[in-house]
Every structure is written in structure tokens, then in C-alpha cells.
Design a protein around this motif. Structure first.
Motif, PDB file in Angstrom:
ATOM      1  N   VAL A  32       0.640  -1.292  -0.402  1.00  0.00           N
ATOM      2  CA  VAL A  32      -0.426   0.208  -0.030  1.00  0.00           C
ATOM      3  C   VAL A  32       0.636   1.253   0.263  1.00  0.00           C
ATOM      4  O   VAL A  32       1.705   1.107   0.816  1.00  0.00           O
ATOM      5  CB  VAL A  32      -1.083  -0.093   1.264  1.00  0.00           C
ATOM      6  N   VAL A  33       0.854   1.779  -0.689  1.00  0.00           N
ATOM      7  CA  VAL A  33       1.413   3.294  -1.091  1.00  0.00           C
ATOM      8  C   VAL A  33       0.506   4.381  -0.928  1.00  0.00           C
ATOM      9  O   VAL A  33      -0.339   4.765  -1.296  1.00  0.00           O
ATOM     10  CB  VAL A  33       2.488   3.343  -2.552  1.00  0.00           C
ATOM     11  N   ASP A  34       2.042   5.223  -0.377  1.00  0.00           N
ATOM     12  CA  ASP A  34       1.395   7.236   0.158  1.00  0.00           C
ATOM     13  C   ASP A  34       1.155   7.608  -1.101  1.00  0.00           C
ATOM     14  O   ASP A  34       3.140   7.687  -0.695  1.00  0.00           O
ATOM     15  CB  ASP A  34       1.568   6.948   1.458  1.00  0.00           C
ATOM     16  N   ARG A  35       0.131   7.635  -1.355  1.00  0.00           N
ATOM     17  CA  ARG A  35       0.165   8.735  -2.887  1.00  0.00           C
ATOM     18  C   ARG A  35       1.329  10.663  -2.774  1.00  0.00           C
ATOM     19  O   ARG A  35       1.666  10.420  -3.404  1.00  0.00           O
ATOM     20  CB  ARG A  35      -0.283   9.132  -4.020  1.00  0.00           C
ATOM     21  N   ARG A  36       0.926  10.827  -1.447  1.00  0.00           N
ATOM     22  CA  ARG A  36       1.641  12.275  -1.427  1.00  0.00           C
ATOM     23  C   ARG A  36       2.736  12.131  -0.864  1.00  0.00           C
ATOM     24  O   ARG A  36       3.808  13.334  -0.966  1.00  0.00           O
ATOM     25  CB  ARG A  36       0.495  12.420   0.107  1.00  0.00           C
ATOM     26  N   SER A  37       3.577  11.483  -0.256  1.00  0.00           N
ATOM     27  CA  SER A  37       4.597  10.712   0.200  1.00  0.00           C
ATOM     28  C   SER A  37       5.596   9.981  -0.879  1.00  0.00           C
ATOM     29  O   SER A  37       6.462   9.350  -0.902  1.00  0.00           O
ATOM     30  CB  SER A  37       5.093  10.591   1.831  1.00  0.00           C
ATOM     31  N   GLY A  38       4.957   8.664  -1.574  1.00  0.00           N
ATOM     32  CA  GLY A  38       5.695   8.139  -2.490  1.00  0.00           C
ATOM     33  C   GLY A  38       5.796   7.162  -1.966  1.00  0.00           C
ATOM     34  O   GLY A  38       6.561   6.468  -2.077  1.00  0.00           O
ATOM     35  N   ARG A  39       6.116   6.400  -0.360  1.00  0.00           N
ATOM     36  CA  ARG A  39       6.085   5.033   0.322  1.00  0.00           C
ATOM     37  C   ARG A  39       5.489   4.674   0.157  1.00  0.00           C
ATOM     38  O   ARG A  39       4.149   4.426   0.123  1.00  0.00           O
ATOM     39  CB  ARG A  39       7.086   6.449   1.556  1.00  0.00           C
ATOM     40  N   VAL A  40       5.857   3.850   0.278  1.00  0.00           N
ATOM     41  CA  VAL A  40       5.288   1.766   1.133  1.00  0.00           C
ATOM     42  C   VAL A  40       4.733   2.082   2.607  1.00  0.00           C
ATOM     43  O   VAL A  40       5.788   2.494   3.205  1.00  0.00           O
ATOM     44  CB  VAL A  40       5.979   0.638   0.979  1.00  0.00           C
ATOM     45  N   ILE A  41       3.534   2.039   2.741  1.00  0.00           N
ATOM     46  CA  ILE A  41       2.981   1.888   4.763  1.00  0.00           C
ATOM     47  C   ILE A  41       2.965   0.894   4.860  1.00  0.00           C
ATOM     48  O   ILE A  41       3.739   0.848   6.186  1.00  0.00           O
ATOM     49  CB  ILE A  41       1.449   2.927   4.822  1.00  0.00           C
ATOM     50  N   VAL A  42       1.995   0.015   4.499  1.00  0.00           N
ATOM     51  CA  VAL A  42       2.337  -1.291   4.523  1.00  0.00           C
ATOM     52  C   VAL A  42       2.417  -2.431   3.355  1.00  0.00           C
ATOM     53  O   VAL A  42       2.311  -2.829   2.114  1.00  0.00           O
ATOM     54  CB  VAL A  42       0.528  -1.277   4.711  1.00  0.00           C
ATOM     55  N   THR A  43       2.988  -3.038   3.566  1.00  0.00           N
ATOM     56  CA  THR A  43       3.539  -4.771   3.204  1.00  0.00           C
ATOM     57  C   THR A  43       3.294  -5.915   3.528  1.00  0.00           C
ATOM     58  O   THR A  43       3.376  -6.095   4.548  1.00  0.00           O
ATOM     59  CB  THR A  43       4.765  -4.605   1.841  1.00  0.00           C
ATOM     60  N   ALA A  44       3.111  -6.921   2.437  1.00  0.00           N
ATOM     61  CA  ALA A  44       2.979  -8.225   3.004  1.00  0.00           C
ATOM     62  C   ALA A  44       3.415  -8.731   1.868  1.00  0.00           C
ATOM     63  O   ALA A  44       3.092  -8.552  -0.017  1.00  0.00           O
ATOM     64  CB  ALA A  44       1.355  -8.785   2.719  1.00  0.00           C
ATOM     65  N   SER A  45       3.908 -10.173   1.894  1.00  0.00           N
ATOM     66  CA  SER A  45       4.763 -11.183   0.469  1.00  0.00           C
ATOM     67  C   SER A  45       4.855 -12.152   1.226  1.00  0.00           C
ATOM     68  O   SER A  45       5.169 -12.926   2.740  1.00  0.00           O
ATOM     69  CB  SER A  45       6.319 -10.030   0.451  1.00  0.00           C
ATOM     70  N   SER A  46       4.920 -12.945   0.254  1.00  0.00           N
ATOM     71  CA  SER A  46       4.988 -14.322   0.779  1.00  0.00           C
ATOM     72  C   SER A  46       6.447 -14.367   0.309  1.00  0.00           C
ATOM     73  O   SER A  46       6.736 -16.641   1.593  1.00  0.00           O
ATOM     74  CB  SER A  46       4.302 -15.339  -0.636  1.00  0.00           C
ATOM     75  N   VAL A  47       7.671 -13.788   0.805  1.00  0.00           N
ATOM     76  CA  VAL A  47       8.697 -14.214   1.477  1.00  0.00           C
ATOM     77  C   VAL A  47       8.810 -14.083   2.422  1.00  0.00           C
ATOM     78  O   VAL A  47      10.033 -14.758   2.785  1.00  0.00           O
ATOM     79  CB  VAL A  47       9.583 -12.977  -0.280  1.00  0.00           C
ATOM     80  N   GLU A  48       8.140 -13.724   2.923  1.00  0.00           N
ATOM     81  CA  GLU A  48       8.455 -13.322   4.902  1.00  0.00           C
ATOM     82  C   GLU A  48       8.295 -15.006   5.495  1.00  0.00           C
ATOM     83  O   GLU A  48       7.651 -16.139   4.505  1.00  0.00           O
ATOM     84  CB  GLU A  48       7.259 -12.313   5.512  1.00  0.00           C
ATOM     85  N   LYS A  49       9.360 -15.252   6.342  1.00  0.00           N
ATOM     86  CA  LYS A  49       9.298 -16.082   6.978  1.00  0.00           C
ATOM     87  C   LYS A  49       7.894 -16.763   6.818  1.00  0.00           C
ATOM     88  O   LYS A  49       7.680 -18.344   7.000  1.00  0.00           O
ATOM     89  CB  LYS A  49      10.683 -16.052   7.795  1.00  0.00           C
ATOM     90  N   ALA A  50       7.396 -16.028   8.390  1.00  0.00           N
ATOM     91  CA  ALA A  50       6.238 -16.672   8.848  1.00  0.00           C
ATOM     92  C   ALA A  50       5.240 -17.313   8.012  1.00  0.00           C
ATOM     93  O   ALA A  50       4.258 -18.511   7.880  1.00  0.00           O
ATOM     94  CB  ALA A  50       5.460 -15.205   9.974  1.00  0.00           C
ATOM     95  N   LEU A  51       5.295 -16.395   6.598  1.00  0.00           N
ATOM     96  CA  LEU A  51       4.477 -16.744   5.516  1.00  0.00           C
ATOM     97  C   LEU A  51       4.530 -18.119   4.047  1.00  0.00           C
ATOM     98  O   LEU A  51       4.269 -18.471   4.402  1.00  0.00           O
ATOM     99  CB  LEU A  51       4.108 -15.389   4.922  1.00  0.00           C
ATOM    100  N   ARG A  52       5.839 -17.546   4.690  1.00  0.00           N
ATOM    101  CA  ARG A  52       6.457 -19.015   3.631  1.00  0.00           C
ATOM    102  C   ARG A  52       6.212 -20.352   4.348  1.00  0.00           C
ATOM    103  O   ARG A  52       5.852 -21.303   3.517  1.00  0.00           O
ATOM    104  CB  ARG A  52       8.035 -18.887   2.903  1.00  0.00           C
ATOM    105  N   GLU A  53       6.186 -20.925   5.676  1.00  0.00           N
ATOM    106  CA  GLU A  53       6.061 -21.979   6.443  1.00  0.00           C
ATOM    107  C   GLU A  53       5.013 -22.607   6.091  1.00  0.00           C
ATOM    108  O   GLU A  53       4.940 -23.770   6.258  1.00  0.00           O
ATOM    109  CB  GLU A  53       7.023 -21.145   7.851  1.00  0.00           C
ATOM    110  N   GLY A  54       4.086 -21.469   6.490  1.00  0.00           N
ATOM    111  CA  GLY A  54       2.570 -22.001   6.736  1.00  0.00           C
ATOM    112  C   GLY A  54       2.017 -22.444   5.282  1.00  0.00           C
ATOM    113  O   GLY A  54       0.796 -22.053   5.010  1.00  0.00           O
ATOM    114  N   LEU A  55       2.516 -21.941   3.937  1.00  0.00           N
ATOM    115  CA  LEU A  55       2.171 -22.110   2.815  1.00  0.00           C
ATOM    116  C   LEU A  55       2.961 -23.918   2.040  1.00  0.00           C
ATOM    117  O   LEU A  55       3.715 -24.096   2.310  1.00  0.00           O
ATOM    118  CB  LEU A  55       2.444 -21.190   2.039  1.00  0.00           C
TER     119      LEU A  55
END
Length: 136
Positions: A32-55
Motif C-alpha cells: 500500500v503506497v501513500d501517493r502524497r509521500s511516495g512511500r510504501v506504508i504497509v507491505t506483505a509478501s509470501s517471501v516472509e518467513k512466517a508466511l512462507r512456512e505456512g504455505l
């Protein structure tokens, strides 16, 4: 010299937060990107260890993994207090960008985010909003 404002600083308030998806054969990432600042506010990915182990992602990630990424993103938006803010996603653009084969993954992410209470506004490619966009 007058400072030049970056292009994202002129983003209308109505579309401040935008969902961006990155889908490869192995991984799914949602930001989720804040277009005012151009920064990523929140992210989630299947690369993350906690997600990857459960998939069950062997060599590829399926729509089940995409839905799990959407759920994690929704929870993080709630923790940050952004669940009530309108988060815009252009479903047609994301499907077109990712290709026809990834349509199920794109909609799995969008439906998981929406089903967890996030104010997700799905825009069509031609300015249409939620009510006009078909559900696959």
C-alpha cells in the motif's frame, strides 16, 4: 531557485492510498503506497518467513498463497489504523499487467483484503468504481 515538487505530491486526496501488486511465479507481494509521500506504508509478501512456512508453495505460488498475503496485509492495515481509509486498487490494470494466468491471484488478494474489513475501492480502467467492475 524554486524547489520542484515530486509528481506524487499532487495526488488527489481521494486516491491517497493505492494498492500495488507484484506477482512472479514464486512469490506474491502486495504494497500500500501513500501517493502524497511516495512511500510504501504497509507491505506483505509470501517471501516472509512466517508466511512462507505456512504455505504450500513449492516451485510456484497459487491463489491460496495470494489470499494469505491479502489477509496479512489487511491485518497490518488494521493495526496501523488504515483499514477505514479508502485504499484504491485498479483491478483491470493489475490483471492486464500480470497477465491472464494471474487473474485468480489478483482477485484472491483483493477479495481477502476486502473480506477482512478494509475499505478497498476497486477502480476500473476507465474511471469506473466498485459497482461497475465485474467479479470473476
Amino acid at each position: 531557485m524554486s524547489p520542484i515538487a515530486p509528481p506524487w505530491s499532487h495526488a488527489p486526496a481521494a486516491k491517497r492510498f493505492v494498492l500495488r501488486l507484484f506477482i512472479s511465479l514464486k512469490y506474491v507481494t502486495a504494497n500500500v503506497v501513500d501517493r502524497r509521500s511516495g512511500r510504501v506504508i504497509v507491505t506483505a509478501s509470501s517471501v516472509e518467513k512466517a508466511l512462507r512456512e505456512g504455505l504450500d508453495c513449492g516451485r510456484t505460488c497459487n491463489s491460496k498463497a495470494a489470499a494469505a498475503v491479502g489477509e496479512v496485509l489487511a491485518m497490518r492495515l488494521k493495526v496501523d489504523g488504515l483499514a477505514t481509509e479508502p485504499i484504491h486498487a485498479n483491478a483491470a490494470k493489475e490483471v492486464e499487467k500480470k497477465g491472464f494466468k494471474n487473474r485468480a491471484k489478483v482477485w484472491a488478494i483483493l477479495n481477502a483484503i476486502r473480506s477482512h474489513g478494509v475499505n478497498l475501492v476497486i477502480d476500473g480502467g476507465d474511471g469506473r468504481t466498485d459497482h461497475d467492475v465485474p467479479r470473476w
